[in-house]
Design an enzyme around this catalytic site. Structure first.
Site, PDB file in Angstrom:
ATOM      1  N   GLY A  10       0.829  -1.215   0.000  1.00 58.57           N
ATOM      2  CA  GLY A  10       0.000   0.000   0.000  1.00 58.57           C
ATOM      3  C   GLY A  10       0.857   1.255   0.000  1.00 58.57           C
ATOM      4  CG  ASN A  32      -5.938  -8.416   0.944  1.00 59.76           C
ATOM      5  OD1 ASN A  32      -5.508  -7.336   0.534  1.00 59.76           O
ATOM      6  ND2 ASN A  32      -7.052  -8.517   1.638  1.00 59.76           N
ATOM      7  CB  SER A 125      -6.231   7.611  11.353  1.00 60.05           C
ATOM      8  OG  SER A 125      -6.781   8.778  10.813  1.00 60.05           O
ATOM      9  CE1 TYR A 150      -9.864   6.368   8.690  1.00 59.62           C
ATOM     10  CE2 TYR A 150      -9.263   4.099   8.212  1.00 59.62           C
ATOM     11  CZ  TYR A 150      -8.895   5.408   8.500  1.00 59.62           C
ATOM     12  OH  TYR A 150      -7.568   5.745   8.609  1.00 59.62           O
ATOM     13  CE  LYS A 154      -6.838   2.732  10.671  1.00 57.43           C
ATOM     14  NZ  LYS A 154      -5.847   1.658  10.438  1.00 57.43           N
ATOM     15  CE1 TYR A 178      -0.597   5.385   8.788  1.00 57.66           C
ATOM     16  CE2 TYR A 178       0.978   6.020  10.484  1.00 57.66           C
ATOM     17  CZ  TYR A 178       0.441   5.064   9.626  1.00 57.66           C
ATOM     18  OH  TYR A 178       0.953   3.801   9.610  1.00 57.66           O
ATOM     19  CG  LEU A 201      -6.955  18.543  -1.492  1.00 55.60           C
ATOM     20  CD1 LEU A 201      -8.107  19.056  -2.345  1.00 55.60           C
ATOM     21  CD2 LEU A 201      -6.558  19.571  -0.424  1.00 55.60           C
ATOM     22  NE  ARG A 232      -9.035  17.392   7.296  1.00 54.67           N
ATOM     23  CZ  ARG A 232     -10.077  18.177   7.557  1.00 54.67           C
ATOM     24  NH1 ARG A 232      -9.864  19.409   8.058  1.00 54.67           N
ATOM     25  NH2 ARG A 232     -11.310  17.757   7.346  1.00 54.67           N
ATOM     26  NE  ARG A 296     -14.869  15.036   2.527  1.00 57.90           N
ATOM     27  CZ  ARG A 296     -13.650  14.546   2.272  1.00 57.90           C
ATOM     28  NH1 ARG A 296     -13.401  13.834   1.186  1.00 57.90           N
ATOM     29  NH2 ARG A 296     -12.651  14.808   3.110  1.00 57.90           N
TER      30      ARG A 296
HETATM   31  C1  WQD Z   1      -8.722  16.960   3.151  1.00 46.25           C
HETATM   32  C2  WQD Z   1      -9.465  18.282   2.941  1.00 46.25           C
HETATM   33  C3  WQD Z   1     -11.776  18.029   2.376  1.00 46.25           C
HETATM   34  C4  WQD Z   1     -11.148  16.212  -1.538  1.00 46.25           C
HETATM   35  C5  WQD Z   1      -9.068  11.370   5.537  1.00 46.25           C
HETATM   36  C6  WQD Z   1      -9.196  10.388   6.665  1.00 46.25           C
HETATM   37  C7  WQD Z   1      -7.851  10.210   7.337  1.00 46.25           C
HETATM   38  C8  WQD Z   1      -6.853   9.775   6.312  1.00 46.25           C
HETATM   39  C9  WQD Z   1      -6.746  10.852   5.236  1.00 46.25           C
HETATM   40  C10 WQD Z   1      -6.677   7.400   6.038  1.00 46.25           C
HETATM   41  C11 WQD Z   1     -10.855  18.249   3.553  1.00 46.25           C
HETATM   42  C12 WQD Z   1     -11.010  18.682   1.238  1.00 46.25           C
HETATM   43  C13 WQD Z   1     -10.948  16.760  -0.289  1.00 46.25           C
HETATM   44  C14 WQD Z   1     -11.715  16.996  -2.575  1.00 46.25           C
HETATM   45  C15 WQD Z   1     -11.826  18.860  -1.079  1.00 46.25           C
HETATM   46  N1  WQD Z   1      -7.249   8.547   5.715  1.00 46.25           N
HETATM   47  N2  WQD Z   1     -11.268  18.067  -0.075  1.00 46.25           N
HETATM   48  N3  WQD Z   1     -12.035  18.298  -2.298  1.00 46.25           N
HETATM   49  O1  WQD Z   1     -10.773  13.847   5.123  1.00 46.25           O
HETATM   50  O2  WQD Z   1      -8.799  15.122   6.132  1.00 46.25           O
HETATM   51  O3  WQD Z   1      -8.740  12.631   6.057  1.00 46.25           O
HETATM   52  O4  WQD Z   1      -8.066  10.967   4.646  1.00 46.25           O
HETATM   53  O5  WQD Z   1      -5.749   7.144   6.743  1.00 46.25           O
HETATM   54  O6  WQD Z   1      -7.972   9.218   8.322  1.00 46.25           O
HETATM   55  O7  WQD Z   1     -10.099  10.911   7.611  1.00 46.25           O
HETATM   56  O8  WQD Z   1      -8.537  13.937   3.940  1.00 46.25           O
HETATM   57  O9  WQD Z   1      -7.832  14.500   1.649  1.00 46.25           O
HETATM   58  O10 WQD Z   1     -10.188  13.619   2.028  1.00 46.25           O
HETATM   59  O11 WQD Z   1      -9.616  15.918   2.753  1.00 46.25           O
HETATM   60  O12 WQD Z   1     -12.115  20.045  -0.845  1.00 46.25           O
HETATM   61  O13 WQD Z   1     -11.921  16.546  -3.735  1.00 46.25           O
HETATM   62  O14 WQD Z   1      -9.648  18.475   1.548  1.00 46.25           O
HETATM   63  O15 WQD Z   1     -13.034  18.670   2.542  1.00 46.25           O
HETATM   64  O16 WQD Z   1     -11.110  19.546   4.067  1.00 46.25           O
HETATM   65  P1  WQD Z   1      -9.317  13.965   5.346  1.00 46.25           P
HETATM   66  P2  WQD Z   1      -9.052  14.441   2.511  1.00 46.25           P
END
Ligand code: WQD
Length: 338
Positions: A10, A32, A125, A150, A154, A178, A201, A232, A296
């Site tokens: 991964g 897997n 996480s 999810y 964790k 993380y 993102l 973030r 979202r």
């Molecule tokens: C980041 C920001 C979105 C996509 C999740 C899990 C975390 C880890 C990482 C596994 C947010 C914004 C996103 C898009 C956007 N996963 N966004 N347009 O939700 O902080 O964390 O993924 O280990 O455990 O919770 O990450 O990258 O989805 O979003 O505006 O097309 O980007 O709203 O503010 P997130 P993300």
């Protein structure tokens, strides 16, 4: 010294395989391929100069786990990445997440104890914090009600580790929380391979820069942040991988028969969605096409890490920046064909 890396094909697992080798360990991969591709092995081979041992097996298959532990005699630790991790999918299919994410950890703990393998590093996480009351969020912050199945898996897995150690199961374990992993190995040979339309993102940003996506939808700009978009803590995957080596070395040196603790892996710096987009435009020289749409559901407004404990306990801090992560993600994306 051999280390079993479950989910080693991964995104974070494969980068950790590289850093384990660089630190003198022998990584043994178990995966897997449910959410990764065999081609990652080619990338790893090209970086390492040899093909790492790989077992295409599922951690939910106890007999497969037993066979690996019997066959690979001198495994001294396990880094457990293997889990499903799509927040949205976990809402639609909670039982798949509870069965896989919790069942696989229980198997790892039972079989490791049977095989006298004491050192366990668990992939957790920052999602366990929900929307923290205080920022930067430290490891003493209260765990909030999970926003998704999810995130709940964790939290439950961390409790399983804590209770197992309290029951004097002979293991020493660290949960690594993380924040937002981004980037790719600077060689451009391994990186993030999201299946289908990326939920996160940065993969979406680089795919839209590559013309794979028409435009980026920014989920809301009416948050209580300087530019209205969510904040973030984006941390380079190579920094995260190196933290796993530090965590393992810390556990190996730890003389107590059983031990448990948890540590944030973040940069300590918050960046907004718009800042990520603008920083990408700067490092790539490209103009991105994006639009602001509704929030979202489930998104927290602001979260970024306190990094003190990681520095004190593991002697680890990040070295790479948001720019490094976006530049490395972009290099990796350009190496992919649709
Ligand atoms: C980041 C920001 C979105 C996509 C999740 C899990 C975390 C880890 C990482 C596994 C947010 C914004 C996103 C898009 C956007 N996963 N966004 N347009 O939700 O902080 O964390 O993924 O280990 O455990 O919770 O990450 O990258 O989805 O979003 O505006 O097309 O980007 O709203 O503010 P997130 P993300």
């Amino acid at each position: 010294m051999k280390i079993l890396v479950t989910g080693g094909m991964g995104f974070i697992g494969s980068h950790t395989v590289v850093e384990l080798f660089n630190a003198g360990f022998t990584p043994i991969i178990m995966d897997n391929l449910d959410n990764s591709q065999l081609s990652v092995l080619d990338g790893l081979t090209s970086i390492l100069g040899f093909k790492p041992k790989f077992y295409e097996e599922d951690c939910n298959d106890k007999s497969a786990l037993k066979k690996i532990f019997q066959g690979e005699r001198d495994i001294i630790g396990v880094i457990h990445f293997a889990a499903n991790k799509a927040v949205g999918e976990s809402v639609a299919k909670p039982l798949k997440y509870y069965k896989n994410n919790i069942g696989s950890l229980i198997n790892i703990l039972e079989e490791s104890a049977m095989a006298n393998i004491a050192n366990i590093v668990f992939s957790s996480s920052c999602t366990v914090y929900g929307q923290p009351d205080e920022l930067p969020v430290s490891e003493t912050a209260p765990i909030k009600i999970a926003e998704s199945p999810y995130g709940n898996t964790k939290q439950i897995c961390e409790e399983i580790l804590r209770d197992s150690v309290n029951s004097k199961l002979p293991i020493k374990a660290l949960s690594l929380r993380y924040f937002n992993p981004i980037g790719a190995h600077p060689s451009g040979k391994i990186g993030e391979l999201p299946k289908g339309v990326p939920g996160n993102l940065v993969p979406f940003v680089v795919q839209s820069a590559a013309g794979w996506r028409e435009k980026i939808s920014i989920f809301g700009n009416d948050y209580n942040t300087p530019d209205g978009t969510c904040i973030r803590d984006y941390i380079h995957v190579v920094d995260i991988a190196k933290a796993h080596v530090n965590a393992l070395q810390f556990l190996i040196k730890n003389e107590s028969p059983s031990f448990y603790d948890w540590v944030n892996l973040g940069t300590g710096k918050g960046s907004s969605v718009l800042e990520v987009v603008q920083t990408f435009e700067k490092v790539s020289g490209l103009k991105l096409n994006y639009e602001i749409i509704d929030r979202r559901p489930g998104d927290v407004e602001k979260v970024f890490a306190s990094t003190e404990k990681a520095d004190k306990l593991l002697g680890w801090k990040t070295k790479l920046t948001l720019e490094d992560g976006l530049a490395d993600s972009w290099r990796w994306q350009q190496s992919l064909s649709r």
